[in-house]
Each structure stands twice: as C-alpha cells, then as structure tokens.
Design an enzyme around this catalytic site. Structure first.
Site, PDB file in Angstrom:
ATOM      1  N   GLY A   1       0.829  -1.190   0.000  1.00  0.00           N
ATOM      2  CA  GLY A   1       0.000   0.000   0.000  1.00  0.00           C
ATOM      3  C   GLY A   1       0.864   1.240   0.000  1.00  0.00           C
TER       4      GLY A   1
ATOM      5  N   HIS B   1      -6.802  -6.179  -9.661  1.00  0.00           N
ATOM      6  CA  HIS B   1      -5.770  -5.507  -8.903  1.00  0.00           C
ATOM      7  C   HIS B   1      -6.326  -5.170  -7.513  1.00  0.00           C
ATOM      8  CE1 HIS B   1      -2.363  -2.257  -9.024  1.00  0.00           C
ATOM      9  NE2 HIS B   1      -2.399  -2.914  -7.901  1.00  0.00           N
TER      10      HIS B   1
ATOM     11  N   SER C   1       7.571   4.610  -4.621  1.00  0.00           N
ATOM     12  CA  SER C   1       6.628   3.499  -4.797  1.00  0.00           C
ATOM     13  C   SER C   1       6.503   3.117  -6.271  1.00  0.00           C
ATOM     14  CB  SER C   1       5.250   3.928  -4.283  1.00  0.00           C
ATOM     15  OG  SER C   1       4.263   3.051  -4.765  1.00  0.00           O
TER      16      SER C   1
ATOM     17  N   GLY D   1       8.781  -0.586  -1.235  1.00  0.00           N
ATOM     18  CA  GLY D   1       9.251  -1.767  -0.505  1.00  0.00           C
ATOM     19  C   GLY D   1       9.833  -1.523   0.875  1.00  0.00           C
TER      20      GLY D   1
ATOM     21  N   ASP E   1     -24.096   7.041   2.521  1.00  0.00           N
ATOM     22  CA  ASP E   1     -23.574   8.216   3.237  1.00  0.00           C
ATOM     23  C   ASP E   1     -22.301   8.752   2.575  1.00  0.00           C
ATOM     24  OD1 ASP E   1     -25.488   8.498   5.197  1.00  0.00           O
ATOM     25  OD2 ASP E   1     -24.458   7.238   6.661  1.00  0.00           O
TER      26      ASP E   1
ATOM     27  N   HIS F   1      -3.494   3.957  -2.033  1.00  0.00           N
ATOM     28  CA  HIS F   1      -3.631   2.662  -2.705  1.00  0.00           C
ATOM     29  C   HIS F   1      -3.362   1.575  -1.681  1.00  0.00           C
ATOM     30  CE1 HIS F   1      -3.306  -0.615  -5.451  1.00  0.00           C
ATOM     31  NE2 HIS F   1      -2.005  -0.753  -5.343  1.00  0.00           N
TER      32      HIS F   1
ATOM     33  N   TYR G   1     -25.160  16.755   8.965  1.00  0.00           N
ATOM     34  CA  TYR G   1     -24.298  15.751   9.583  1.00  0.00           C
ATOM     35  C   TYR G   1     -22.990  16.391  10.035  1.00  0.00           C
ATOM     36  CZ  TYR G   1     -21.579  11.611  10.428  1.00  0.00           C
ATOM     37  OH  TYR G   1     -20.796  10.663  11.025  1.00  0.00           O
TER      38      TYR G   1
ATOM     39  N   ASP H   1       3.988   2.344  -7.702  1.00  0.00           N
ATOM     40  CA  ASP H   1       2.716   2.869  -8.216  1.00  0.00           C
ATOM     41  C   ASP H   1       2.759   4.382  -8.449  1.00  0.00           C
ATOM     42  OD1 ASP H   1       1.088   0.367  -8.055  1.00  0.00           O
ATOM     43  OD2 ASP H   1       1.590   0.528  -5.938  1.00  0.00           O
TER      44      ASP H   1
ATOM     45  N   HIS I   1      -4.115  -2.945  -0.852  1.00  0.00           N
ATOM     46  CA  HIS I   1      -4.671  -4.236  -1.276  1.00  0.00           C
ATOM     47  C   HIS I   1      -5.533  -4.758  -0.127  1.00  0.00           C
ATOM     48  CE1 HIS I   1      -1.767  -5.396  -4.774  1.00  0.00           C
ATOM     49  NE2 HIS I   1      -1.847  -4.090  -4.657  1.00  0.00           N
TER      50      HIS I   1
END
Lengths: 233, 233, 233, 233
Positions: free
Chosen positions: B29, B172, B75, B47, B121, B96, B230, B77, B98
């Site tokens: 992530g 993914h 990363s 990593g 909501d 991001h 709210y 990504d 998983h």
C-alpha cells in the site's frame, strides 16, 4: 558455547514470527533454517508452546535426520524439511503452518487460482495443491514421503522451487520456503492473505476468471525481471 | 532543513495510518500528498516496511515523475498517482491498498452494489470497478496507463472524482482519494468496510436488491447537500 | 456545574463502549440515555470521533428535539431516538450502530431467524427487519419517520419492546435498546454475534431449520421466567 | 482457608482462558474441574462477567448438584457438567462455550466432517452433533437431560469420551472435556479452529471429500499410538 548459536537464534526468531503474524494456533507450525556449508538445519522442537520456547530448545540435525545438537525431540515434520533441503539446493529456510485459509484450500484439494496482482507479484501460476498421497506412502515413512510428494508434484508440473516458493498438501496444510527463513516466513503470510482473498472472490463469484496472461507477466517482471523496479536496490 | 518537511511529514503520517487501520499487509500500500502550488507530490518509498519507515524516507516528485527530493526509489505505483494528480485538479491526496474485501471484489471484477446507507452516506452510485486493461496498455507504460484506466472509466460512466472518491481496478485492488490525504485514508477504510458488508449481504442473498432511489438521495443530501446536517459545522 | 452531569457521563461511557466492543468504525454509531423524570435525553454529538469525545461534548435534548444543554450539534439520528423514547415509556437507553453482520442482514432485508440458544437466551422470535420506508416517509422528516417505521413494525407484528429489544432497518442498520443504556449496549453486541452465527449457519446450510418451539420457550423462561435461574439474584 | 482452594484456583484460571482465547462473549461459557477423590467439582458462578470474576467466586458442588462451598449461584449449565462427571469417570475437566464457528455448525445441526490433519491430529471421526432433544426432555430437567443427550449420542455411535473429547449440541453449542481442565480448554480452542476451517472448505467446495482412511489412522497413531512421536516424552 554452541557452534550453532547463530543458526539456532535465527530459527528461534523465525518461529516466533509465526504466532505474531497470526499464522499458528498453539504449536501447529514450525520453521527451520539450513546451514549449507555444514549440511545441517535447525528446527523447532515438537509440541513446545511458543510462549515458553527458547533459542536453546532449537534442535540441530543433519539431512539424514540425525540430531547433531539439542536435547529435545525435533518437530514431527522434521523429515519433510530434510527431504526438501536435500533435494532443493537453493532454499535457505522452510516454514510449515496450518494457517486458516490456506488450510481450507488444502482441505478442499484445490489449487489457489491466480486472480489478482497480489498473487502475481509473488508467483505467476496457481498455487499448487499436491494430491493426497497414496496409501503405501502414508503407511510407510510418512513425513519423509510428504517431502517427496511435494518434490514429485513440482516435477510433474515442471515448476521451479525458486519461482514457486509455496505449496499446499491436500487434506493437510501449506509449506513455504525461500532463500532465507525470513523469506519463508514472509511467503507463509502472503500465502494466507492470497488464500483469503481468493476464497472471498470464489464464493462471491464462482466463475471468477483467472488473471489475464499479459498482466501476470507484467507483474512478475516488475518484481523479478531484469528491469525490476520494485523495492530499494 | 527541507522545504518539503511539512509535506513529507503529512505523507508519512498518512502512510502510517494504513497498517494501524488494518488496510495493508507488509508493504502492500502507499499514500501520497500533493502540493498544488509547487506542483509536486510526496509518496512512500518502494518496498520499505512500515515498521522502519521514517518521514525523511518519503520521496518528492513532480508530475512528470522526476524526483525532486529523496534518496530512495519511490513506490512502484508512483506514475498512477502522478496521472491522477495531473488530471484531477481538486484532489489533495491518494491512497492505494490491497485491503482484503475491496481486493476480493476487484478480483471478481464486479462493481460493489449500493445496498445500504453506510454506502449511501459516502457515494450515491455503485463503487465502480474499472475493467482489465487491454494487453497494449499493460505491455506499455503500465503504471502510467493504470492512471488512465481509472480516468477513462470515470469519463465513460460520467462520474465526478469529487463525488466518487474511490475505484476498484479489475484483478488488482482499490485506489481512493480526497480533498486531503486524511480524507483519502478515511475513504480507504470506509471502502473496505462497505466491501465487507456487501460481500456478506450478497453471499447471504444473491438477489439482494439495490438501495431504492429515494433513500440514496436522502442520505446523500443529509451529508453533502445544501441543508446538510451531519457533523459539526 | 451542569445538572445533567451524571446523565452526560453515563451517555459518554456507553458511547465509548461501542468502539471498545468492535461495533463502530469511525463515527458510525451513537448511544443515548433518557432521564424520564425530567423528560430529556443525552446523546452523542454528530461526527465527533470517539478518540476525542469528552463527556462535556454530550448534547441534552427534550423529546421535541430542542437542545437543552450542549454547544455541539446532536447526532443526525437524534429524532429517531426521540420518537422511541416518547412512544416506549419503559426503555432507558438506545444504541445505534452499523455493526458489520447485523448491517449485512439489514441490507439483505431479512429477519435473522432464531436458530439457537444464543439467540433464544435473549429473545424468542426472529430478530425483526423493518421493511424499507415508502418514498413519502423518506422525503419527509426522515429520521423522525425512521422511529415510526420501527414502532409501526412492532405494532404490525404485535411485538413488545420490552421482550424484543432490537430491530434491523432494511438497507440501513440496527437499533437496540434496554431498561438501561448498559443493557442497550449489551444488546448491540449480542445482536452482532447472533447475526454472525446466523450468517454462518445459513451459508453453510441454506435450509437450516428454525429452533423448535419447546427449546425457545425453555431458554426464555430460564432467563426471564418466574422460576428464572440464570445469573445472580 | 478453604480446603478447595486449589480446585477453585484451577477452575478460575481455566475460565479466564476462555475470553483470552476469544472463545466467549460476555458470560457465554463456563469451565469446571473435578476432584475425583472427594467427588466434587468446581464451576463458574452464573452470569458473573470475566472482568470481575475472582477465584473465591467459584462454586463447589457434589455430583447431585448440592453446593458444598460458595455463596454464589452456580452456572446454569451445572447439571450438565454433573451428569458428565458422574457417568464418565476418566474426565477431569469440562468446558462449555458458544464459540462462533462451532456454534454455527451446531445451529446447522451438522457433524463437522473430518477434512484434514488438523482435525485428524485430535480425533479420527467427524465431530458429532447430537440431535435436538425431544420435547419431553426439554420440558423436564433440561440441563440434566442435556448431559444425557450427550451420553446417549456417544453410546448410539459407540464413541469413547476418551477418544472423542468434544461434541456439538444441535441448536445450542459445543461441550469439550479432557483428562485435565487445561486439556478441555485446549479442545475448545481446537474445535473452534477446526470448525472454522471446515466451514471455509465446505462453502468453497460443497462436495469436499472426507479425509481418506489411511491418513486418518496415520495421524492418529502419530499422536496417540504406541509409537507416538509427537511432543516431548
């Protein structure tokens, strides 16, 4: 002081990771580390709870299962570890657990299909489930034969233990390995999470399609390829 | 002292929320934060385990993926984040993961249907699952194309990234975003819980009906409408 | 010092139990306590995270939803609580959560069938799921109507709120109550566990039979009957 | 000082293990320990929360359910324990929980099929689910009859309580036992995990085959046989 101090310490620390990662209940698991030069490996003693396990309890054996150091009885799965170390020269550590989701797939006697990139980042094929052993193998030297059941299945499928570092044994549970025991522990945790995600996808959509080939290759190369760009170099 | 100190600290704190909220295993992530004025964004290095991550490890890049500050590799990504920041001008942070249930839906290649007010909501449509990329996109600049796959799917469905702040990528995993990175983290946790509830409802009753239109509108207006009531004003 | 100090403290403590019991994510829940003599009730403020919630943030209102004490906006579900307190004179506290399994049943628009003694120890009928409101009720004073949707469903089924202290709202989530707010919190936790067990039994065996009548009566009497012998007297 | 101090302390410690192992919610469980010489057993008091339970709260009774020591009312399941201790002379402790997965199987009125070695390491048959009691038994001395329902089912199936140390009661929940109460607690945790794995395997593959006979025997002998080689001797 033991000449195997360091090996036993590494084995101890790997074993202690298993309950910390939620991969074992009570004593249902074991990790081992090999010393290739001296051709011995260190493994958890049988039935000793993690809460009271100490580095000096770790047992050291040669590949013929003779105890080289340690006063405790080694894990009942020791012979399986020995066969894998003897036959696969490039692995440095092995982990066996009964982690919940991986074991559920093993009980269902099904390969874990490759469904996503979490899986593809680690291996590019379905996670193999070796079939139940035949009755002769079971009645014989069972744990020794368990090792051969894994090796034979890899040969039958033309899989490399350096590319595919995990397996399920039908009706039993997973084994994982790696260049180091830290990697083997890591693979056990990855396997459990991949098994859990695949369980959810398959129960949500029983006809879920396998990952497309282009994506399998891409993710594999991203991590393992010549032009790898994952992690720090 | 770095001129990006604050940006990196915000990025670091957002990343540390991901394991705390149970959304990532190991390094699966990443969170990023954008600085719109200087047109740069800060992202987790590739990593690096969360246990050892430090604010000074965070990498700062421009939208063309050039590293502006930081000695670590960003990363894997990163290019996906860059495309989203370039194209969507009103988002301030991206996450991001998983996370287990959201990823299970992505693997099943299914939108998460709107079934209840927990979902309503936060957004008034099914949570979109972008289809698998075609082979050319995968073989090309994959992570860059991943960003385009998201943007194209939003355009195809006429969705606004300010109204729908989460997406699944087939095979993914999810991406979420928000005006701030704190909101992006919040959306990742909400998505995971909504994904889990929808999994349970759909396996309990496969023909479960979508939420009726009147209720969708009511809950949306309650939180986002002109007469919102709210939270604290 | 506030004359509602004790009421607010009780409300605060009940609210803090909800995340401790794993029943709420972020701010998705609220607990209230009524003071029957003064005809007021104390409730959580809207959108305030549990981590920073303090007893002095609690809002006190009368049954017509006028704020009697407190500077924050009360929970957006306040009107539902007010209707239930007005109409049901014997309840002392109310809890609303979006707990995962109970909400999954609400989304599936299904009563939770009585399948075992865990359920029967607390109520002797299926846990009712009120149907979706009609569009007029939704477009009108929604949270006020939510209260009426619950009361009407209890009347339609001839259920007593002193015997059945929990309900699901279709597409929404559960409400529970009790003689005290501690009981209401307890019922929320029991409901979530009963919902989880019933989910598992129903997905394992879709035609699972309801509990036989003799057993329902026995367990009910054991806990609530004249000859009750559960707990300390 | 009480002559039952040690017995009560052992009972207290076993009971405290139940929430620590995640096997009970609130007061939904109890453990007891027998003293065969004095023909008494110690059991948890009814309805006392684990958070406030103390060793001196433990109640000591004879096999006819007369309180020998203790000022609190004993667990409402006491008579079931008494019947089992009277009839099965070799058990030293009994545990009753409503643990989630085991209870889900009990509600489904299904035996837990033997699917893997996690199960086979502990017993070599399906985990029996006793059928619902007939209405006369329920209307009569219910908890006493619950004990007989277990014993009768074991006789009907020709099962030995020394080989099979766990049972499910239809629509209710599990009971486990063992030579010591520590073993009984252990069996409760093993049962819950086996129940969870079997749930996952059965929902993943409804026609999952039972474990083959050769493997059942092998794993049983490995742990219990004359040539046992599991654990430390």
């Amino acid at each position: 002081m033991s000449q195997y101090q360091e090996l036993k310490q590494a084995c101890y620390e790997a074993n202690m990771q298993l309950p910390a990662l939620g991969l074992v209940l009570f004593t249902f698991g074991n990790a081992s580390v090999v010393d290739r030069e001296r051709r011995v490996f260190a493994i958890k003693p049988s039935g000793v709870p993690y809460a009271t396990l100490k580095a000096e309890d770790i047992v050291v054996l040669d590949f013929a299962n003779n105890v080289v150091e340690g006063s405790k009885r080694p894990s009942s799965d020791t012979k399986t570890h020995a066969v894998l170390y003897s036959h696969w020269e490039h692995i440095g550590g092995i982990v066996h657990t009964h982690s919940t989701y991986a074991t559920a797939w093993a009980q269902a006697q099904r390969d874990i299909p490759i469904l996503g990139t979490t899986h593809a980042d680690h291996l590019t094929v379905d996670i193999p489930c070796a079939p139940p052993m035949d009755d002769q193998m079971i009645a014989g030297d069972y744990e020794h034969q368990t090792g051969w059941q894994i090796i034979n299945e890899f040969q039958r499928r033309s899989l490399s233990p350096e590319e595919v570092e995990m397996v399920l044994l039908s009706n039993h549970a997973p084994f994982t390995w790696g260049k180091t025991v830290e990697k083997a522990v890591y693979h056990s945790a990855v396997l459990e999470e991949v098994a859990r995600m695949a369980y959810l996808s398959c129960t949500l959509r029983p006809d879920v399609p396998r990952l497309k080939e282009a994506l399998i290759q891409k993710h594999y190369e991203r991590k393992h390829g010549v032009h790898s760009y994952y992690g720090q170099s």
